[in-house]
Scaffold this motif. Structure first.
Motif: not given
Length: 124
Positions: A50-76
């Motif tokens: 879970v810690g890794a998933a949170l960090i990877l989602a944060a990185i995706a949002i910050i660098i604005n790459k695969q943000t939609r997928l990262a956010c949907y997976l994070l939300g799920l």
């Protein structure tokens, strides 16, 4: 300040919060392992995952790459925590303080899930 800048800054702040939560999963993995349901083996593994998933989602949002997928997976993931962890914890708690703590965690994760879905749905 225009609307897009406010939205981008808000997304980055959200991502930084997720990153801090993720780092804390690694810093306090053994302590957090007690929150993992007993039917899951190797509890600390799930905390680190879970810690890794949170960090990877944060990185995706910050660098604005695969943000939609990262956010949907994070939300799920956060919504699953609401359903599988916090709701049963709240319903089965006998101690009023534990019931209140479960309710707080339920509302926190539900709000964060909604935020993740919102950011994901508004990403270009």
């Amino acid at each position: 300040m225009n609307k897009n800048m406010v939205s981008r800054i808000s997304s980055i702040v959200f991502a930084l919060v997720m990153a801090v939560f993720g780092i804390n999963h690694f810093r306090m993995g053994d302590a957090m392992a007690g929150y993992v349901p007993g039917y899951l083996p190797v509890a600390v593994f799930w905390v680190y995952l879970v810690g890794a998933a949170l960090i990877l989602a944060a990185i995706a949002i910050i660098i604005n790459k695969q943000t939609r997928l990262a956010c949907y997976l994070l939300g799920l993931m956060l919504f699953l925590f609401v359903i599988l962890l916090h709701l049963p914890g709240m319903m089965h708690a006998t101690d009023p303080q534990m019931k209140a703590m479960s309710m707080t965690m339920l509302l926190k994760d539900l709000g964060l899930a909604a935020g993740a879905f919102y950011i994901g749905s508004h990403n270009q």
